[in-house]
Design an enzyme around this catalytic site. Structure first.
Site, mmCIF file in Angstrom:
data_model
loop_
_atom_site.group_PDB
_atom_site.id
_atom_site.type_symbol
_atom_site.label_atom_id
_atom_site.label_comp_id
_atom_site.label_asym_id
_atom_site.label_seq_id
_atom_site.Cartn_x
_atom_site.Cartn_y
_atom_site.Cartn_z
ATOM 1 N N GLU A 1 0.741 -1.212 0.039
ATOM 2 C CA GLU A 1 0.110 -0.004 0.116
ATOM 3 C C GLU A 1 0.757 1.167 -0.122
ATOM 4 O OE1 GLU A 1 -2.976 -0.256 3.115
ATOM 5 O OE2 GLU A 1 -3.770 -1.717 2.271
ATOM 6 N N GLU B 1 -6.470 -8.322 -0.319
ATOM 7 C CA GLU B 1 -6.732 -8.120 1.192
ATOM 8 C C GLU B 1 -8.148 -7.544 1.161
ATOM 9 O OE1 GLU B 1 -4.810 -5.032 3.097
ATOM 10 O OE2 GLU B 1 -2.707 -5.712 2.956
HETATM 11 C C1 BMA Z 1 -4.294 -3.180 5.571
HETATM 12 C C2 BMA Z 1 -3.153 -3.809 5.661
HETATM 13 C C3 BMA Z 1 -2.638 -3.585 7.184
HETATM 14 C C4 BMA Z 1 -3.871 -3.307 7.969
HETATM 15 C C5 BMA Z 1 -5.199 -3.559 7.603
HETATM 16 C C6 BMA Z 1 -6.167 -3.367 8.451
HETATM 17 O O1 BMA Z 1 -4.756 -2.608 4.342
HETATM 18 O O2 BMA Z 1 -2.284 -3.531 4.770
HETATM 19 O O3 BMA Z 1 -1.587 -2.479 6.994
HETATM 20 O O4 BMA Z 1 -3.618 -3.755 9.398
HETATM 21 O O5 BMA Z 1 -5.459 -3.114 6.271
HETATM 22 O O6 BMA Z 1 -6.517 -2.067 8.379
#
Ligand code: BMA
Length: 815
Positions: free
Chosen positions: A419, A511
């Protein structure tokens, strides 16, 4: 080569006071102080706040080493540290041997000039990484911002240390220092092997393996190089010159047995043994081809992994370091986490960029289990400097890690960071001057990381960032579902409803996550009885997302009736999390082949906390993990409601056709089927079949009075699934009488459940007894008993389990 293993008991010295404590190596400062009774357990209550001083002080590790004259007669005598965390100076007998400033680099120091026969003193002095980061920030020509979490050590982006040591939105701030990996004194006169890796050429019926050996030689010599892959051996004489060099040898394996990801075949491994002069190293390699396929198509840019010619639908989660105190990690805990991933039908983990390049054991177990690894480089959620020293340190790190890890068959992809393209838009400084920060970003990411990966591992793709639309594209890909991988956080971070997952069609979702509380057993490890309330200071301390508890509670009010009592609150949070991720995965799997991967955030926890994980800190499966085993199953029957229509689909990740019978029943709240659709379903290998589509109004004119029950039978295999057509809070669910009895069956226990009405999200909890159920968080229909197996971590009597067993379900969370 002669080696002295220097693991074991050392002394830890607090430099400010000269107090000393016994300390384990490998290990960390906090664990040593805790064992010595000098600090309280930082995982309990609010104790983390009381130990912040430890990271702001300087420490030294010391021990004596006995060295004999034979060892000193060798041409080279070196001290080798696999992981020094982080800013260290190494002394032998009071004289400086060298310095380290990056925990991701292997440090090898020439020790010979400093050693004498007999007893020698080795001292590794660590200066505070936090203080150094603060000082480094003062020297910057302009600010380099990073994300800030509730308990935070500042400017962690300026030191090459696991970024999450400084605190994260799920993790404590524990700025540990220490010798966290293997350490040895190595003496040799001919050659030392630093790295061994291979390249493979697969042809029909054979695999030619070129083995590369990176080594150092002490003097010009002719040495014997022996290489064996399985039973095939070659040897040759090689001329070595002083300094670093690369040798190679080719081994041809006839009729190779290939390495396959979990669920696609066996992850077959071959022993690889390399001997050069007096030094030998052993590895295990897998013979396989692997490509990341990214192709322009009508939807955008595809993203799929292809192993041995077959496309893999990637199913898994994101991995964080499994303990904030590295010394508490163990091979048995690691094995449990990775076994749990496999048992939930996962085939890929993403080693996320805010942690560390994982240990050798981690990759070895992934190789053995067929778990593909998406490997981030260790940069996350921040901007980074592009000063010459910083870039030089990163270059050293990337060179080491790529060479260290590239022989692992599990390793699927190198990714620049987590990110960091998005981060360009997060901070006022970079919003004002994107060009400056983008140039710095690119100097680091393409100028160093991408360049080094291209040079050192041409067998794998360098993916610039996660999320990303591919190399050369600097757009923020968070919300873009057309190209490459995306992070879809709109449900958690923006509070959108679960059906928002249907609004995107990711090519690969690396994610997306939803939080829950850990089990009561885990909560009780940090909270006292009087703290068992979601907004007590202790519970809020063990929730690092500033809006976390409100987000969970607010979502309850949308879907469920407000749960009564803390235990129901905790249980429902896990149901809600499982429902969120199930909603996303089922739908996205059915977009195959346009979507080829779903990795939820996150697999594990590094301390006991409310978080997005599916496995709790002690490895306990949350309800999400049980649900994952079903929604990641090789063959999945599922349904969703979108734009007023109910869609039914069967996803098949197996290579062969899936053929079976499918029943969709519309059932009233007493569990009676009021309408049933049965069909024979056939779905070719590696594809999805849409089995039907119904107008919701026609299928269920009173959607609050029914639910959909899906059943699949393929040979002996049976599975079931369900779908609510309205939010469960709107349904007048009947009260349920649910009986549970336990009987012993060898070293397992069997729990028999019977209910007199449909029970939803039935969850079994074993109280203080640790173990795993064969299924959990399911719908129990009346009239049919279900038997669930319980595998205890240590043997337990059936009567004891029956005493501790608690069976929860949705209807009992409110009056
Ligand atoms: C993301 C991850 C982490 C984080 C998670 C929850 O995008 O890459 O950095 O802990 O979200 O917020």
């Amino acid at each position: 080569m002669t080696s002295i293993d220097l693991a074991g008991e050392w002394r830890l010295v607090r430099l400010a006071t000269n107090e000393s404590f016994p300390a384990a190596v490998p290990g960390d400062t906090h664990s040593a102080l805790l064992a010595a009774g000098r600090i309280p357990d930082p995982y309990q209550a609010l104790n983390e706040l009381d130990v912040q001083w430890v990271g702001r002080e300087d420490w030294a590790y010391e021990r004596e080493i006995e060295v004999d004259s034979h060892l000193l007669s060798q041409e080279r005598v070196e001290l080798s540290f696999e992981c020094l965390d982080t800013l260290a100076e190494v002394f032998l007998n009071g004289r400086s041997v060298g310095r380290a400033d990056n925990m991701f680099v292997r440090w090898v120091f020439d020790a010979r000039p400093f050693l004498a026969p007999g007893r020698n003193t080795l001292r590794v002095a660590f200066s505070s990484a936090e203080n150094a980061a603060v000082a480094a920030a003062e020297r910057l020509p302009y600010p380099v911002p990073h994300s800030v979490y509730p308990v935070q050590s500042p400017h962690h982006n300026l030191v090459r240390k696991a970024q999450c040591h400084a605190g994260w939105d799920w993790g404590p701030c524990l700025m540990v220092a220490g010798i966290e990996g293997p350490v040895s004194l190595d003496a040799w006169s001919d050659a030392r092997i630093d790295y061994v890796y291979d390249e493979q050429r697969h042809t029909r019926g054979a695999c030619a393996v070129t083995v590369f050996v990176e080594c150092q030689a002490a003097r010009p010599a002719e040495l014997e190089l022996r290489v064996a892959v399985g039973a095939v051996r070659v040897h040759k004489r090689v001329a070595v010159v002083p300094g670093a060099q690369r040798l190679s040898a080719e081994v041809v394996v006839e009729d190779p047995e290939l390495w396959w990801p979990h669920g696609m075949g066996e992850p077959r491994l071959y022993d690889l043994v390399v001997e050069l002069g007096s030094h030998a190293v052993r590895r295990r390699i897998g013979l396989r081809t692997l490509q990341l396929v990214t192709e322009e198509d009508a939807a955008g840019l595809s993203m799929s992994f292809r192993v041995n010619g077959r496309d893999v639908f990637c199913k898994g989660a994101n991995w964080i370091p499994p303990d904030a105190l590295p010394q508490r990690e163990s091979i048995s805990r690691l094995r449990h986490l990775l076994d749990s991933a496999c048992r939930a039908n996962m085939n890929m983990l993403r080693v996320w960029g805010g942690g560390r390049y994982e240990t050798e054991d981690f990759y070895r177990l992934c190789d053995e289990n067929g778990i593909l690894v998406w490997q981030d480089m260790m940069f996350a959620c921040a901007l980074y400097p592009a000063s010459p020293d910083f870039l030089a340190s990163v270059e050293r790190e990337i060179r080491h890690q790529v060479k260290r890890l590239r022989h692992h068959p599990c390793l699927a992809l190198w990714c620049g960071n987590n990110e960091d393209v998005g981060a360009l838009t997060w901070f006022p400084e970079s919003k004002k001057n994107r060009d400056r920060y983008l140039v710095d970003y690119d100097r680091l990411n393409e100028g160093v990381i991408g360049r080094v990966v291209d040079e050192l591992d041409p067998t794998r793709t360098f993916w610039p960032s996660s999320p990303s639309a591919g190399r050369g594209d600097y757009s923020d890909n968070w919300h873009d579902d057309r190209r490459g991988d995306m992070h879809y956080w709109s449900v958690w971070h923006e509070g959108r409803p679960f059906h928002a997952y249907y609004d995107v069609s990711p090519r690969f979702c690396s994610e997306f996550g939803y939080q829950s509380f850990p089990s009561l057993r885990t909560i009780r490890t940090y909270a006292a009885e009087e703290d068992l309330n979601a907004t007590s200071p202790v519970m809020e301390h063990h929730q690092r997302h500033p809006r976390g508890n409100s987000a969970i509670t607010e979502m309850f009010t949308r879907y469920f009736r407000v749960p009564e009592g803390f235990e129901s609150f905790v249980y429902l949070s896990q149901v809600q999390q499982a429902l969120a991720i199930k909603t996303a995965v089922e739908y996205w799997r059915c977009l195959r082949p346009s979507c080829m991967g779903t990795l939820f955030w996150q697999l594990d926890d590094n301390w006991p906390v409310a978080s997005w994980s599916s496995l709790e800190y002690d490895g306990t499966w949350k309800l999400l993990h049980y649900a994952a085993r079903r929604f990641f199953a090789p063959v999945l029957l599922c349904a969703w409601l979108k734009d007023g229509r109910v869609e039914l689909a069967l996803a098949n990740d197996r290579a062969s056709e899936a053929r079976g019978s499918v029943t969709l029943s519309v059932r009233d709240l007493a569990g009676t089927a009021v309408r049933t659709e049965t069909m024979d379903a056939r779905v070719p290998g590696a594809s999805v079949a849409r089995l039907g589509s119904w107008d919701r109004e026609e299928l269920a004119p009173r959607p609050d009075q029914v639910f959909l029950h899906l059943a699949l039978q393929i040979g002996e295999e049976r599975s079931q699934n369900e779908l609510f057509l309205v939010e469960p809070k709107r349904m007048a669910l009947p009260r349920v009488r649910l009986a549970a009895s336990v009987r012993a069956d060898g070293d397992r226990c069997l729990v028999r459940l019977v209910s007199d009405a449909p029970a939803f999200y039935v969850a079994l909890e074993s109280g203080e007894i640790r173990g795993e159920f064969s299924d959990n968080c399911f719908t129990l229909l009346p009239g049919t008993a279900r038997e669930i197996e319980f595998r205890p971590a240590v043997p337990v009597a059936a009567a004891e389990l029956e005493r501790s067993l608690r069976v929860r379900h949705l209807r009992e969370t409110y009056r």
